[in-house]
Design a protein around this motif. Structure first.
Motif, PDB file in Angstrom:
ATOM      1  N   VAL A  87       0.797  -1.229   0.051  1.00 18.64           N
ATOM      2  CA  VAL A  87       0.134  -0.038  -0.094  1.00 18.64           C
ATOM      3  C   VAL A  87       0.847   1.167   0.007  1.00 18.64           C
ATOM      4  CG1 VAL A  87      -1.663   1.436   1.483  1.00 18.64           C
ATOM      5  CG2 VAL A  87      -1.950  -1.178   1.167  1.00 18.64           C
ATOM      6  N   ALA A  88       1.988   1.321   0.779  1.00 22.84           N
ATOM      7  CA  ALA A  88       2.840   2.448   0.910  1.00 22.84           C
ATOM      8  C   ALA A  88       3.394   2.588  -0.389  1.00 22.84           C
ATOM      9  CB  ALA A  88       3.805   2.397   1.922  1.00 22.84           C
ATOM     10  N   LEU A  89       3.888   1.716  -1.042  1.00 21.32           N
ATOM     11  CA  LEU A  89       4.706   1.811  -2.369  1.00 21.32           C
ATOM     12  C   LEU A  89       3.522   2.545  -3.266  1.00 21.32           C
ATOM     13  CD1 LEU A  89       6.951   1.344  -3.787  1.00 21.32           C
ATOM     14  CD2 LEU A  89       6.557  -0.866  -4.630  1.00 21.32           C
ATOM     15  N   VAL A  90       2.510   2.015  -3.428  1.00 23.74           N
ATOM     16  CA  VAL A  90       1.352   2.522  -4.333  1.00 23.74           C
ATOM     17  C   VAL A  90       1.065   4.127  -4.048  1.00 23.74           C
ATOM     18  CG1 VAL A  90      -1.016   2.269  -5.162  1.00 23.74           C
ATOM     19  CG2 VAL A  90       0.412   0.386  -4.950  1.00 23.74           C
ATOM     20  N   GLN A  91       1.007   4.145  -2.819  1.00 27.12           N
ATOM     21  CA  GLN A  91       0.979   5.705  -2.243  1.00 27.12           C
ATOM     22  C   GLN A  91       1.931   6.654  -2.922  1.00 27.12           C
ATOM     23  OE1 GLN A  91      -1.925   6.541  -0.082  1.00 27.12           O
ATOM     24  NE2 GLN A  91      -2.539   4.601  -1.129  1.00 27.12           N
ATOM     25  N   LYS A  92       2.969   6.189  -2.786  1.00 26.15           N
ATOM     26  CA  LYS A  92       4.218   7.039  -3.299  1.00 26.15           C
ATOM     27  C   LYS A  92       4.192   7.023  -4.867  1.00 26.15           C
ATOM     28  CE  LYS A  92       6.771   4.567  -0.461  1.00 26.15           C
ATOM     29  NZ  LYS A  92       8.214   4.039   0.466  1.00 26.15           N
ATOM     30  N   TYR A  93       3.750   6.347  -5.414  1.00 29.05           N
ATOM     31  CA  TYR A  93       3.570   6.347  -7.008  1.00 29.05           C
ATOM     32  C   TYR A  93       2.355   7.100  -7.342  1.00 29.05           C
ATOM     33  CZ  TYR A  93       6.911   2.655  -8.743  1.00 29.05           C
ATOM     34  OH  TYR A  93       7.925   1.742  -8.865  1.00 29.05           O
ATOM     35  N   ILE A  94       1.266   7.045  -6.708  1.00 31.78           N
ATOM     36  CA  ILE A  94       0.180   8.129  -6.717  1.00 31.78           C
ATOM     37  C   ILE A  94       0.785   9.509  -6.644  1.00 31.78           C
ATOM     38  CG2 ILE A  94      -2.054   8.619  -5.879  1.00 31.78           C
ATOM     39  CD1 ILE A  94      -2.840   6.175  -5.337  1.00 31.78           C
ATOM     40  N   ALA A  95       1.395   9.833  -5.395  1.00 31.72           N
ATOM     41  CA  ALA A  95       1.808  10.994  -5.245  1.00 31.72           C
ATOM     42  C   ALA A  95       2.811  11.473  -6.033  1.00 31.72           C
ATOM     43  CB  ALA A  95       2.827  10.949  -3.727  1.00 31.72           C
ATOM     44  N   ASN A  96       3.725  10.667  -6.679  1.00 29.49           N
ATOM     45  CA  ASN A  96       4.642  11.018  -7.498  1.00 29.49           C
ATOM     46  C   ASN A  96       3.918  11.774  -8.950  1.00 29.49           C
ATOM     47  OD1 ASN A  96       6.894  10.414  -6.151  1.00 29.49           O
ATOM     48  ND2 ASN A  96       7.136   8.461  -7.320  1.00 29.49           N
ATOM     49  N   GLN A  97       2.679  10.997  -9.166  1.00 30.76           N
ATOM     50  CA  GLN A  97       1.880  11.381 -10.427  1.00 30.76           C
ATOM     51  C   GLN A  97       1.508  12.850 -10.133  1.00 30.76           C
ATOM     52  OE1 GLN A  97       1.386  10.003 -13.421  1.00 30.76           O
ATOM     53  NE2 GLN A  97       2.982   8.438 -12.633  1.00 30.76           N
ATOM     54  N   TYR A  98       1.000  13.114  -8.903  1.00 27.84           N
ATOM     55  CA  TYR A  98       0.714  14.573  -8.420  1.00 27.84           C
ATOM     56  C   TYR A  98       1.571  15.472  -8.504  1.00 27.84           C
ATOM     57  CZ  TYR A  98      -4.198  13.046  -7.523  1.00 27.84           C
ATOM     58  OH  TYR A  98      -5.571  12.460  -7.241  1.00 27.84           O
TER      59      TYR A  98
END
Length: 229
Positions: free
Chosen positions: A169-180
């Protein structure tokens, strides 16, 4: 030398006229393991990407004819894993990557449909969406990362203290944040970085000797600080 001898042995077995579906499944798994040793990017390997690609492709070739209903689940799982391994070796720019991800996703969907309570099947499905998200850009990537996150979040909700589920979950959160962040929207990125930080801190607190968890926390702190500028 060991890899070369193993491949020679597997090739002889794959042409055995007495070979049945159980043997095909075992051969596919063996080709998968050898491919990982040759060139799986996420693990220590021999740096032979071309050899890994050939082994993964050979594994898929011997696996696809498996038709024994008793082996359908195990063959489906191995098909997803082989397809994702091959996609990882091929990289996002190769034209053969998307078909492999699509095949993996279809197989994982079938596994979940047949066994909705099977967490392992759901994790495989999330992995296919994760791999697809890596190949996309812009809004398409963001949508796919969020879809991936939904599956991993559901798995985490069932076992909130599971370190592997926390990290996913944490890894995906970081990828989402990177997109923003790439879109210069730090305000939207920040909550995702903070969510990742909270989860990685849980892992580090539960297992202080886990160097990966400590490293993840350090990355999260840096990213959170950057988003707060």
């Amino acid at each position: 030398l060991i890899v070369a001898e193993a491949l020679t042995y597997l090739e002889r077995l794959s042409h055995d006229p007495a070979g049945d579906d159980a043997l095909r499944l075992d051969l596919a798994r063996a080709y998968h393991r050898i491919g990982d040793v040759q060139g799986m990017p996420s693990a220590a390997n021999l740096g032979d990407r071309a050899g890994a690609r050939q082994s993964y492709e050979r594994g898929l070739e011997v696996l696809r004819p498996v038709g024994d209903p008793a082996l359908a689940h195990d063959a489906g799982v191995e098909l997803v894993r082989l397809d994702l391994a091959l996609a990882s070796v091929l990289g996002s720019r190769d034209s053969n990557t998307r078909p492999r991800i699509d095949e993996a996703m279809q197989s994982a969907d079938r596994l979940v449909h047949l066994s909705p309570a099977d967490d392992a099947a759901r994790r495989l499905l999330a992995s296919t969406h994760f791999q697809l998200a890596l190949t996309l850009t812009g809004p398409d990537a963001l949508a796919e990362w969020k879809k991936t996150g939904e599956i991993f979040e559901a798995l985490l909700a069932k076992q909130p203290d599971d370190a592997d589920r926390q990290r996913n979950v944490a890894l995906v959160q970081k990828y989402i944040a990177n997109q923003y962040e790439a879109a210069s929207d730090n305000a939207s990125a920040l909550p995702y970085y903070l969510r990742a930080l909270a989860l990685d801190r849980q892992r580090a607190t539960a297992d202080p000797a886990n160097r990966l968890a400590r490293f993840d926390v350090a990355v999260d702190l840096s990213s959170t600080g950057h988003a707060k500028r």
